[in-house]
Design a protein around this motif. Sequence first.
Motif, PDB file in Angstrom:
ATOM      1  N   GLY A 118       0.981  -1.058   0.066  1.00 11.48           N
ATOM      2  CA  GLY A 118      -0.186  -0.084  -0.070  1.00 11.48           C
ATOM      3  C   GLY A 118       0.816   1.279   0.210  1.00 11.48           C
ATOM      4  N   LEU A 119       1.656   1.097  -0.790  1.00  8.42           N
ATOM      5  CA  LEU A 119       2.749   2.359  -0.812  1.00  8.42           C
ATOM      6  C   LEU A 119       3.076   2.886  -2.201  1.00  8.42           C
ATOM      7  N   THR A 120       3.626   4.093  -2.294  1.00  9.98           N
ATOM      8  CA  THR A 120       3.720   4.668  -3.647  1.00  9.98           C
ATOM      9  C   THR A 120       5.160   3.860  -4.217  1.00  9.98           C
ATOM     10  N   ASN A 121       5.792   4.063  -5.368  1.00  6.61           N
ATOM     11  CA  ASN A 121       7.042   3.403  -5.981  1.00  6.61           C
ATOM     12  C   ASN A 121       8.234   4.263  -5.165  1.00  6.61           C
ATOM     13  N   VAL A 122       7.793   5.675  -5.054  1.00 10.07           N
ATOM     14  CA  VAL A 122       8.859   6.568  -4.193  1.00 10.07           C
ATOM     15  C   VAL A 122       8.866   5.913  -2.943  1.00 10.07           C
ATOM     16  N   HIS A 123       7.940   5.706  -2.153  1.00 10.99           N
ATOM     17  CA  HIS A 123       8.116   5.587  -0.969  1.00 10.99           C
ATOM     18  C   HIS A 123       8.719   4.125  -0.672  1.00 10.99           C
ATOM     19  N   VAL A 124       8.521   3.108  -1.448  1.00 11.16           N
ATOM     20  CA  VAL A 124       9.070   1.936  -1.403  1.00 11.16           C
ATOM     21  C   VAL A 124      10.643   2.069  -1.540  1.00 11.16           C
ATOM     22  N   ASN A 125      11.140   3.015  -2.567  1.00 14.35           N
ATOM     23  CA  ASN A 125      12.415   3.183  -2.938  1.00 14.35           C
ATOM     24  C   ASN A 125      13.253   3.652  -1.338  1.00 14.35           C
ATOM     25  N   ARG A 126      12.399   4.701  -0.835  1.00 16.77           N
ATOM     26  CA  ARG A 126      12.951   5.253   0.339  1.00 16.77           C
ATOM     27  C   ARG A 126      13.094   4.411   1.422  1.00 16.77           C
ATOM     28  N   VAL A 127      11.861   3.225   1.663  1.00 17.98           N
ATOM     29  CA  VAL A 127      12.021   2.329   2.904  1.00 17.98           C
ATOM     30  C   VAL A 127      12.939   1.366   2.422  1.00 17.98           C
ATOM     31  N   LEU A 128      13.471   0.877   1.238  1.00 16.10           N
ATOM     32  CA  LEU A 128      14.510   0.019   0.982  1.00 16.10           C
ATOM     33  C   LEU A 128      15.956   0.615   1.103  1.00 16.10           C
ATOM     34  N   ARG A 129      16.002   1.913   0.869  1.00 17.64           N
ATOM     35  CA  ARG A 129      17.093   2.593   1.156  1.00 17.64           C
ATOM     36  C   ARG A 129      17.237   2.365   2.481  1.00 17.64           C
ATOM     37  N   GLU A 130      16.340   2.795   3.520  1.00 15.40           N
ATOM     38  CA  GLU A 130      16.474   2.797   4.947  1.00 15.40           C
ATOM     39  C   GLU A 130      16.751   1.555   5.560  1.00 15.40           C
ATOM     40  N   LEU A 131      16.223   0.369   4.826  1.00 13.34           N
ATOM     41  CA  LEU A 131      16.572  -0.900   5.341  1.00 13.34           C
ATOM     42  C   LEU A 131      18.164  -1.428   4.970  1.00 13.34           C
ATOM     43  N   ARG A 132      18.402  -0.635   3.720  1.00 15.96           N
ATOM     44  CA  ARG A 132      19.825  -0.916   3.330  1.00 15.96           C
ATOM     45  C   ARG A 132      20.856  -0.331   4.145  1.00 15.96           C
ATOM     46  N   GLU A 133      20.777   0.765   4.284  1.00  9.80           N
ATOM     47  CA  GLU A 133      21.629   1.571   5.176  1.00  9.80           C
ATOM     48  C   GLU A 133      21.770   1.349   6.718  1.00  9.80           C
ATOM     49  N   GLY A 134      20.466   0.759   7.132  1.00  8.96           N
ATOM     50  CA  GLY A 134      20.452   0.315   8.404  1.00  8.96           C
ATOM     51  C   GLY A 134      21.184  -0.927   8.646  1.00  8.96           C
ATOM     52  N   GLY A 135      21.377  -1.530   7.773  1.00  8.23           N
ATOM     53  CA  GLY A 135      22.006  -2.781   7.778  1.00  8.23           C
ATOM     54  C   GLY A 135      21.377  -3.955   8.055  1.00  8.23           C
ATOM     55  N   LEU A 136      19.969  -3.837   7.475  1.00  7.84           N
ATOM     56  CA  LEU A 136      19.224  -4.815   7.771  1.00  7.84           C
ATOM     57  C   LEU A 136      18.929  -5.817   6.544  1.00  7.84           C
ATOM     58  N   CYS A 137      19.051  -5.267   5.505  1.00  5.49           N
ATOM     59  CA  CYS A 137      18.684  -6.238   4.124  1.00  5.49           C
ATOM     60  C   CYS A 137      18.926  -5.378   2.933  1.00  5.49           C
ATOM     61  N   GLU A 138      19.089  -5.993   1.798  1.00  8.20           N
ATOM     62  CA  GLU A 138      19.148  -5.214   0.579  1.00  8.20           C
ATOM     63  C   GLU A 138      18.360  -5.934  -0.629  1.00  8.20           C
TER      64      GLU A 138
END
Length: 251
Positions: A186-206
């Motif tokens: 239930g998110l926009t493409n832009v929002h998903v991109n931001r979330v994935l970046r947060e997960l990556r930069e947080g060292g959780l997953c890529e």
Amino acid sequence: MLTRNILRNRDVTLSVEERQILEAAISHTQAYPAGRIVVRQGVPVNISTLLVRGFMTRHVDAPDGRRHLVAVHVPGDFVDLHAYALKKLDHDVGALTDVEVAVLSHASLERIQEKDARLTRRLWFLTLLDAAMHRNWIFRLASLNAVQRVAHFLCETNARLLAIGESDGHAFALPMTQADIGEVCGLTNVHVNRVLRELREGGLCEFRSSQVSISDLPRLVRKALFDPGYLYLDQRTALTASAQDGPLYAK
């Protein structure tokens, strides 16, 4: 066996004899290319399909043309078993990737129901498992924030693929676009991109090139508020999927 992934590493399993009965009920296999609609909403059907290879989706199309994914299917899923009772679906079933499905006629399922009560209960369990996942998708959309939603979906997919040997618990193929993940969460493409970046930069997953690499599964599970109980995995698989060491459901 075409049925090897049905209820694999679950609390409820199929015996060798039950798998043989299902194998005998398969009339043929069919390949579909990515993007093909396999079952159309509202069209009467007299067969059900078992996903053997690839990924499939269920989605609802709104009158204004918007699409919303309501399920993602992996090998071993009986994608439209409920069509046996309903005879036509209220949603489309499509091939997310190139897929191979095994086809069972409703007449063959009728014969199983008449002759084998235990196997019938196992097939009923599959439809109830679908319902459990649908409820958790509703929970995810209604109760979790954007980061938690994506993390939860990734944890769920990891657990489901772990059960069929398509994930080692830390890395798996996910042939979806960011737009697809947005539909799920239930998110926009832009929002998903931001979330994935947060997960990556947080060292959780890529997530890169249709591959998910989990760097810190315990933290990702905690971030997602993920509990695999609704997937009815066996104890060993559930422990691995939830990154726990002890009995998962002990009181």
